[in-house]
Design an enzyme around this catalytic site. Sequence first.
Site, PDB file in Angstrom:
ATOM      1  N   ARG A  31      35.384  35.616  43.791  1.00 48.80           N
ATOM      2  CA  ARG A  31      35.790  37.020  43.911  1.00 48.80           C
ATOM      3  C   ARG A  31      36.904  37.222  44.930  1.00 48.80           C
ATOM      4  O   ARG A  31      37.684  38.183  44.824  1.00 48.80           O
ATOM      5  CB  ARG A  31      34.575  37.892  44.255  1.00 48.80           C
ATOM      6  CG  ARG A  31      34.916  39.370  44.301  1.00 48.80           C
ATOM      7  CD  ARG A  31      33.709  40.295  44.305  1.00 48.80           C
ATOM      8  NE  ARG A  31      34.173  41.671  44.314  1.00 48.80           N
ATOM      9  CZ  ARG A  31      33.410  42.727  44.175  1.00 48.80           C
ATOM     10  NH1 ARG A  31      32.114  42.577  44.009  1.00 48.80           N
ATOM     11  NH2 ARG A  31      33.922  43.941  44.186  1.00 48.80           N
ATOM     12  N   LYS A  84      32.327  47.364  45.599  1.00 48.40           N
ATOM     13  CA  LYS A  84      32.795  47.325  46.988  1.00 48.40           C
ATOM     14  C   LYS A  84      33.016  48.751  47.451  1.00 48.40           C
ATOM     15  O   LYS A  84      33.793  49.493  46.849  1.00 48.40           O
ATOM     16  CB  LYS A  84      34.104  46.543  47.100  1.00 48.40           C
ATOM     17  CG  LYS A  84      33.918  45.053  47.175  1.00 48.40           C
ATOM     18  CD  LYS A  84      35.200  44.392  47.649  1.00 48.40           C
ATOM     19  CE  LYS A  84      35.051  42.895  47.730  1.00 48.40           C
ATOM     20  NZ  LYS A  84      36.305  42.255  48.207  1.00 48.40           N
ATOM     21  N   HIS A 132      46.369  41.140  49.246  1.00 50.44           N
ATOM     22  CA  HIS A 132      45.707  42.146  50.070  1.00 50.44           C
ATOM     23  C   HIS A 132      45.735  41.818  51.564  1.00 50.44           C
ATOM     24  O   HIS A 132      45.700  42.730  52.386  1.00 50.44           O
ATOM     25  CB  HIS A 132      44.258  42.349  49.610  1.00 50.44           C
ATOM     26  CG  HIS A 132      44.144  43.177  48.359  1.00 50.44           C
ATOM     27  ND1 HIS A 132      44.735  42.815  47.164  1.00 50.44           N
ATOM     28  CD2 HIS A 132      43.525  44.371  48.123  1.00 50.44           C
ATOM     29  CE1 HIS A 132      44.467  43.737  46.242  1.00 50.44           C
ATOM     30  NE2 HIS A 132      43.734  44.692  46.790  1.00 50.44           N
ATOM     31  N   LYS A 176      38.213  41.980  35.937  1.00 56.01           N
ATOM     32  CA  LYS A 176      37.450  42.217  37.161  1.00 56.01           C
ATOM     33  C   LYS A 176      35.958  42.044  36.911  1.00 56.01           C
ATOM     34  O   LYS A 176      35.251  41.418  37.718  1.00 56.01           O
ATOM     35  CB  LYS A 176      37.731  43.620  37.712  1.00 56.01           C
ATOM     36  CG  LYS A 176      36.912  43.904  38.963  1.00 56.01           C
ATOM     37  CD  LYS A 176      37.653  44.651  40.009  1.00 56.01           C
ATOM     38  CE  LYS A 176      36.857  44.699  41.298  1.00 56.01           C
ATOM     39  NZ  LYS A 176      37.432  45.608  42.277  1.00 56.01           N
ATOM     40  N   ARG A 217      18.828  55.332  52.772  1.00 60.81           N
ATOM     41  CA  ARG A 217      18.828  53.886  52.500  1.00 60.81           C
ATOM     42  C   ARG A 217      19.180  53.545  51.052  1.00 60.81           C
ATOM     43  O   ARG A 217      18.786  52.492  50.543  1.00 60.81           O
ATOM     44  CB  ARG A 217      17.503  53.239  52.885  1.00 60.81           C
ATOM     45  CG  ARG A 217      17.188  53.407  54.372  1.00 60.81           C
ATOM     46  CD  ARG A 217      16.169  52.412  54.872  1.00 60.81           C
ATOM     47  NE  ARG A 217      15.838  52.728  56.253  1.00 60.81           N
ATOM     48  CZ  ARG A 217      14.827  53.516  56.615  1.00 60.81           C
ATOM     49  NH1 ARG A 217      14.047  54.043  55.697  1.00 60.81           N
ATOM     50  NH2 ARG A 217      14.601  53.758  57.881  1.00 60.81           N
ATOM     51  N   GLU A 229      47.839  46.625  40.954  1.00 61.25           N
ATOM     52  CA  GLU A 229      46.554  45.950  40.729  1.00 61.25           C
ATOM     53  C   GLU A 229      46.474  45.400  39.297  1.00 61.25           C
ATOM     54  O   GLU A 229      45.851  44.365  39.051  1.00 61.25           O
ATOM     55  CB  GLU A 229      45.387  46.897  41.009  1.00 61.25           C
ATOM     56  CG  GLU A 229      45.345  47.474  42.431  1.00 61.25           C
ATOM     57  CD  GLU A 229      44.791  46.503  43.488  1.00 61.25           C
ATOM     58  OE1 GLU A 229      44.448  45.345  43.153  1.00 61.25           O
ATOM     59  OE2 GLU A 229      44.729  46.910  44.668  1.00 61.25           O
ATOM     60  N   HIS A 252      47.005  44.693  53.653  1.00 64.02           N
ATOM     61  CA  HIS A 252      46.199  45.382  54.668  1.00 64.02           C
ATOM     62  C   HIS A 252      46.923  45.415  56.008  1.00 64.02           C
ATOM     63  O   HIS A 252      46.830  46.398  56.749  1.00 64.02           O
ATOM     64  CB  HIS A 252      44.843  44.686  54.837  1.00 64.02           C
ATOM     65  CG  HIS A 252      43.899  44.935  53.700  1.00 64.02           C
ATOM     66  ND1 HIS A 252      42.676  44.315  53.601  1.00 64.02           N
ATOM     67  CD2 HIS A 252      43.990  45.747  52.625  1.00 64.02           C
ATOM     68  CE1 HIS A 252      42.071  44.723  52.500  1.00 64.02           C
ATOM     69  NE2 HIS A 252      42.835  45.586  51.880  1.00 64.02           N
ATOM     70  N   HIS A 258      48.123  52.053  49.129  1.00 65.71           N
ATOM     71  CA  HIS A 258      47.467  50.744  49.049  1.00 65.71           C
ATOM     72  C   HIS A 258      48.146  49.852  48.011  1.00 65.71           C
ATOM     73  O   HIS A 258      48.457  48.684  48.280  1.00 65.71           O
ATOM     74  CB  HIS A 258      45.982  50.937  48.707  1.00 65.71           C
ATOM     75  CG  HIS A 258      45.245  49.654  48.469  1.00 65.71           C
ATOM     76  ND1 HIS A 258      45.042  48.725  49.460  1.00 65.71           N
ATOM     77  CD2 HIS A 258      44.676  49.136  47.350  1.00 65.71           C
ATOM     78  CE1 HIS A 258      44.375  47.685  48.959  1.00 65.71           C
ATOM     79  NE2 HIS A 258      44.144  47.921  47.686  1.00 65.71           N
ATOM     80  N   ASN A 293      41.607  39.464  45.961  1.00 65.37           N
ATOM     81  CA  ASN A 293      42.342  39.994  47.102  1.00 65.37           C
ATOM     82  C   ASN A 293      43.770  39.456  47.178  1.00 65.37           C
ATOM     83  O   ASN A 293      44.426  39.584  48.211  1.00 65.37           O
ATOM     84  CB  ASN A 293      41.591  39.667  48.401  1.00 65.37           C
ATOM     85  CG  ASN A 293      40.298  40.441  48.498  1.00 65.37           C
ATOM     86  OD1 ASN A 293      40.281  41.645  48.303  1.00 65.37           O
ATOM     87  ND2 ASN A 293      39.205  39.749  48.782  1.00 65.37           N
ATOM     88  N   GLU A 347      31.149  38.042  46.796  1.00 62.42           N
ATOM     89  CA  GLU A 347      32.351  37.363  47.284  1.00 62.42           C
ATOM     90  C   GLU A 347      32.040  36.160  48.168  1.00 62.42           C
ATOM     91  O   GLU A 347      32.495  36.057  49.305  1.00 62.42           O
ATOM     92  CB  GLU A 347      33.265  38.358  48.033  1.00 62.42           C
ATOM     93  CG  GLU A 347      34.657  37.795  48.220  1.00 62.42           C
ATOM     94  CD  GLU A 347      35.670  38.845  48.671  1.00 62.42           C
ATOM     95  OE1 GLU A 347      35.668  39.950  48.096  1.00 62.42           O
ATOM     96  OE2 GLU A 347      36.435  38.559  49.578  1.00 62.42           O
TER      97      GLU A 347
END
Lengths: 362, 362
Positions: free
Chosen positions: B242, B144, B249, B228, B122, B186, B253, B266, B246, B238
């Site tokens: 935030r 993330k 993205h 960032k 956990r 990026e 994606h 990526h 993306n 987010e």
Amino acid sequence: MQTLKLELGERSYSIHIAPGLLQQPQLILPQLRGKQVLIVTNTTVAPLYLQTLTSSLQQARPDLDIRHCILPDGEAYKDITHLQLIWDALLEAGFNRHATLVALGGGVIGDMTGFAAACYQRGIAFIQVPTTLLSQVDSSVGGKTGVNHPLGKNMIGAFWQPRAVIIDTNTLKTLPQREVAAGMAEVIKYGLLADANFLDWLEQHMAALMAGDPVLLAEAIARSCQCKADIVAEDERESGKRALLNLGHTFGHAIETEMGYGVWLHGEAVGCGMWLAADLSRRLGWLTGKELQRIEQLLLAASLPVRPPAKMSVDAFLRHMAVDKKNLDGQLRLILLQKPGEAVLMDFKETSLLRQCLSDAL
Amino acid sequence: MQTLKLELGERSYSIHIAPGLLQQPQLILPQLRGKQVLIVTNTTVAPLYLQTLTSSLQQARPDLDIRHCILPDGEAYKDITHLQLIWDALLEAGFNRHATLVALGGGVIGDMTGFAAACYQRGIAFIQVPTTLLSQVDSSVGGKTGVNHPLGKNMIGAFWQPRAVIIDTNTLKTLPQREVAAGMAEVIKYGLLADANFLDWLEQHMAALMAGDPVLLAEAIARSCQCKADIVAEDERESGKRALLNLGHTFGHAIETEMGYGVWLHGEAVGCGMWLAADLSRRLGWLTGKELQRIEQLLLAASLPVRPPAKMSVDAFLRHMAVDKKNLDGQLRLILLQKPGEAVLMDFKETSLLRQCLSDAL
């Protein structure tokens, strides 16, 4: 209806307890974020309650997109393979991060659904609708979620709080007696670790509780949930006091892991584990023989095992206990009883005493 | 050494940037909780840097129990199956919840290691040691973590912050040029979405950056990390700003998912995605044709693709974009450019304009 509150700042939520709550959608509806709902349940609970819950939600909110995911029933399926079926269902439905998961079932369904919610798109909302005594008094409250690993129970998981816990006590009417006993182990646990008065109350009423008296059961559930909520509110991530809730669990997890998940029910293993913790406490001079006997009688009155299975060995116990989450840097930590109603977490170094205790029990 | 701070209350941490940091264990040691350390890396990075990092830690602290877990290299292995290898390694080593994971590698290793840390018992501590430009400027900062699902990228994961980010810029010397370009996507992203001055600076220095100028690269990394860190500090989970990170993205994606993870890097997919976002912004009248051309020139100077692969179709784009995490209740959301240096998240309803943009690009 009894409503308790678990105070965790912005993650606070209510625990509602009453007969017939599956037909009261107004408790669930305010907790939904979007229109997408996935009810996760199992092959045993689905025929009993899935239709009831789905209909009551759908009638109240015809615009909801309600799906379901039915997992096989049992601790043996509380693994990563079956966890993925929940994510598959969410993605196949095209559900987004405003979707809500509803866990309809026992502790396995609650733990897996909560963990699936914790990780889906990095975290979505979920609601606990526990249908077994064990999940109603313990696992649905407090946000511990996860699955088992072949090398240890609940090793993979997250702290992820539900947005509400809805306990319909009518679901206990269909619960097999063996499951009632397993749940009662966790009820007794609260008395043993924190509340001597509750322990007295349980001794007085155990026969009626096991016979299914609905008023007494609701009372036992509410007192258990209150005890758990108080401790979790104080120590959400188990950096201290919350560890006490694992009374009997270090021994119990060893039994469950060695026997194969699901052979002994979790509550049965915890019942036996609490007896072992009590016996070890007696050997330390903390409990009298009479107090141990009193605890044994209460466990037996709840139809719980007080000796480990013959298949276990001392070495198997010690091996599994060594990977317990409470251990730090190789030091075994155990929860023991200073007296009935008062537990304590301790670094345990008396290996020979522990070996003797296990060996005598076997 | 440049040190930036990501301010997140009790989850705050430092980002250190300089050549030679792999040999400076004093940055890592204060972040360890216990004595158990598992370094997670891949088959490409292990022969280059695993020994260096292990030795420097072990020499500074001989009492540490340092293990490693070496995964296959590539986005194609960023899945639940390979994630489990990290948990297997932790449990086989008998590591407890005071163990620390160290991610030594690129974005895939960082995302997987962080997610493994988020879920092991956990939640345990982890440290990012990114070795690619892309992971240094983007994925190692901000918490993330996650893995891909066959139906969508990064669909399974958690927000889980590292305890430190250690960026040894010497690792860029061994980075293939294609990976430098992917990382530069990026870097350009930060200029496009938030900082027109940085965009000018990048246009001025792109040739030297691509040629590997170490001083300029360190400057580009620090400015990217600062951008960032500022955004994440404002909106960790987010719920708002935030999402602007993306940019490119959602398109990217779709390309990665349709082509199969790892066929396009990526950063390459994001580069193309930013061009598509810019072209769509032009079609909305927000960017001039000249501004689009300027963006295209910068992407080309960084050796990035500005047109989607021929294998893609308009329908494939729309299908994959429909499951993007930013979408809510079926409404497509896109990040577009109001002008160079200023991005905005919008509910996008002009499907015919989008179809035309994709169709022309293909």
